[in-house]
Design a protein around this motif. Structure first.
Motif, short mmCIF file in Angstrom:
data_model
loop_
_atom_site.label_atom_id
_atom_site.label_comp_id
_atom_site.label_asym_id
_atom_site.label_seq_id
_atom_site.Cartn_x
_atom_site.Cartn_y
_atom_site.Cartn_z
N PRO A 1 -5.21 1.49 6.88
CA PRO A 1 -5.12 2.30 7.98
C PRO A 1 -3.55 2.05 8.38
O PRO A 1 -3.08 3.34 8.94
CB PRO A 1 -5.94 1.86 9.05
CG PRO A 1 -7.15 1.37 8.35
CD PRO A 1 -6.31 0.50 7.24
N SER A 2 -3.17 0.87 8.41
CA SER A 2 -1.63 0.92 9.07
C SER A 2 -0.51 1.64 8.09
O SER A 2 0.18 2.32 8.73
CB SER A 2 -1.16 -0.66 9.07
OG SER A 2 -2.20 -1.32 9.44
N ALA A 3 -1.01 1.53 6.87
CA ALA A 3 0.05 2.34 6.01
C ALA A 3 -0.18 3.79 6.32
O ALA A 3 0.79 4.55 6.15
CB ALA A 3 -0.43 2.08 4.64
N VAL B 1 0.71 -1.25 -0.13
CA VAL B 1 0.07 -0.12 0.07
C VAL B 1 0.77 1.31 0.01
O VAL B 1 0.69 2.32 -0.74
CB VAL B 1 -1.14 0.05 1.00
CG1 VAL B 1 -1.73 1.41 1.16
CG2 VAL B 1 -1.83 -1.23 1.20
N ILE B 2 2.10 1.41 0.75
CA ILE B 2 2.76 2.28 1.06
C ILE B 2 3.26 2.74 -0.29
O ILE B 2 3.38 3.94 -0.61
CB ILE B 2 3.81 2.23 2.29
CG1 ILE B 2 2.95 2.27 3.28
CG2 ILE B 2 4.76 3.53 2.20
CD1 ILE B 2 3.90 1.96 4.46
N VAL B 3 4.22 1.83 -0.90
CA VAL B 3 5.04 1.99 -1.91
C VAL B 3 4.31 1.86 -3.33
O VAL B 3 4.60 2.72 -4.13
CB VAL B 3 6.25 0.96 -1.86
CG1 VAL B 3 6.98 1.11 -3.03
CG2 VAL B 3 6.91 1.15 -0.72
N SER B 4 3.35 1.16 -3.50
CA SER B 4 2.69 1.16 -4.75
C SER B 4 1.30 1.71 -4.80
O SER B 4 1.17 2.45 -5.57
CB SER B 4 2.83 -0.41 -5.13
OG SER B 4 2.70 -0.62 -6.73
N VAL C 1 -4.27 10.09 18.09
CA VAL C 1 -4.97 10.08 16.71
C VAL C 1 -4.44 8.79 16.03
O VAL C 1 -5.01 8.06 15.13
CB VAL C 1 -4.57 11.34 15.60
CG1 VAL C 1 -5.05 11.15 14.26
CG2 VAL C 1 -5.16 12.47 16.47
N HIS C 2 -3.22 8.43 15.90
CA HIS C 2 -2.69 7.21 15.39
C HIS C 2 -3.40 6.00 16.19
O HIS C 2 -3.72 5.14 15.16
CB HIS C 2 -1.10 7.11 15.63
CG HIS C 2 -0.26 8.21 15.19
ND1 HIS C 2 0.86 8.41 15.37
CD2 HIS C 2 -0.52 9.04 14.09
CE1 HIS C 2 1.56 9.40 14.68
NE2 HIS C 2 0.65 9.79 14.04
N LEU C 3 -3.63 6.04 17.42
CA LEU C 3 -4.18 4.88 17.79
C LEU C 3 -5.67 4.75 17.29
O LEU C 3 -6.26 3.70 17.08
CB LEU C 3 -4.19 4.82 19.42
CG LEU C 3 -3.07 4.82 20.21
CD1 LEU C 3 -3.30 4.80 21.59
CD2 LEU C 3 -2.61 3.20 19.86
#
Lengths: 231, 117
Positions: free
Chosen positions: B75-77, A54-57, B39-41
């Motif tokens: 959401p993790s990203a 997700v982050i990179v692409s 906010v992150h949590l």
């Protein structure tokens, strides 16, 4: 009194804004985008870590923007803390030496921290990690050296060169994706390989390396600015 | 509401309260950091689904199982992005505090009256 009531008002407004988020029912299934990514992500990109995909692409453009924000913040720190050299007295003054414990410990730990940072950068696509995390660890290794040996830091020119070259590499890979695979930041310009092995997932490891060097260089620059301020 | 999201909202409230009521610039920046963490949590807890695992394909989670057994990776990203931005913003805030201290020799915002209305 007016301050206090404004604060209470602001807290109430914030609570009102956040309230719909708080009563959101717990999810049982993934949303549409998440379902598509978890279902096809591995066959599409070959990266075992879907968060890195997700982050990179998938959202690579956001990451490019984020790296830009990081660069702007670093430039802002340098700009705000900039001070004309008044005289040479500040430079010739020898900073106080760190204790022997810190110096010995820093020399002992430095290679291991650098190796850990490189490991985390290179394994971003198959396990938790990636350019940001590894880059920050690399920066911490250099912070340790800066604390143990005041006055010794990465040369400014080297830092700026790494920062610029890694940013250029990131944009270059992105444009290569546009030219070869048809999308900006498409990572399938290299074969996706065997999912889970170190050399796989197309250009994702290359972008991770570029992000890692860039984040590390930016962090060291921020720390060096703040450190110079203190000395 | 999960325990993590409740904790996140508490941290947001604490951080906002700290930012609004403290008079010392460093404490205001600490308040910002606490709110940032809250906010992150909250964002991470939005993507969490009870009983599921991290979205990383390995021996324990095959690619075919991922849609039914992994949590939401988006959401993790986003939080990973937000953490780095938070760090950059904190560094910028701290350098402003350094600059203000250098000019005014104080960190108390009551003594900095140019912007008062």
């Amino acid at each position: 009194m007016i301050k206090r009531s404004l604060i209470v008002l602001l807290l109430i407004v914030t609570a009102y804004i956040l309230y719909p988020l708080a009563i959101l029912p717990p999810q049982d299934n993934l949303g549409n985008a998440a379902a598509a990514i978890t279902a096809d992500g591995v066959t599409d990109l070959g990266a075992a870590n879907l968060v890195t995909s997700v982050i990179v692409s998938y959202r690579g453009l956001d990451t490019l923007g984020e790296v830009t924000v990081l660069f702007l913040a670093t430039a802002g720190v340098g700009f705000v803390l900039f001070r004309k050299r008044k005289s040479d007295t500040a430079d010739t003054e020898v900073p106080r030496q760190a204790s022997e414990f810190l110096q010995t410990g820093a020399i002992f730990l430095w290679p291991y921290i650098v190796i850990l940072g490189i490991f985390i950068i290179f394994h971003g696509h198959i396990s938790p990690g990636g350019g940001f995390q590894g880059g920050v660890i690399l920066a911490m290794a250099f912070l340790l050296i800066m604390l143990a040996f005041p006055g010794k830091a990465l040369p400014e020119g080297f830092r700026h060169a790494m920062e610029s070259l890694s940013g250029l590499a990131y944009v270059g890979i992105a444009i290569a994706g546009l030219a070869i695979a048809g999308d900006f930041l498409n990572t399938r310009i290299l074969p996706t390989g065997q999912t889970g092995s170190l050399i796989s997932a197309g250009a994702i490891p290359l972008i991770s390396v570029a992000i890692g060097i860039k984040v590390g260089a930016e962090m060291v620059t921020i720390l060096a600015h703040l450190r110079k301020e203190e000395a | 509401m999960t325990l993590v999201s409740i904790l996140g909202f508490v941290l947001i409230a604490v951080g906002l309260w700290g930012m609004l009521t403290r008079r010392n610039l460093i404490k205001i920046i600490v308040g910002f950091s606490i709110m940032d963490t809250g906010v992150h949590l909250v964002i991470v807890s939005l993507g969490f689904i009870k009983g599921r695992t991290a979205p990383i394909i390995n021996k324990a989670l095959s690619a075919g199982d991922a849609p039914s057994r992994a949590v939401d990776p988006i959401p993790s990203a986003l939080v990973l992005t937000a953490i780095v931005i938070g760090l950059a913003v904190t560094a910028l805030l701290l350098s402003f505090a350094v600059r203000i201290y250098r000019e005014k020799r104080t960190l108390n915002i009551d003594d900095i009256s140019e912007l008062k209305w």
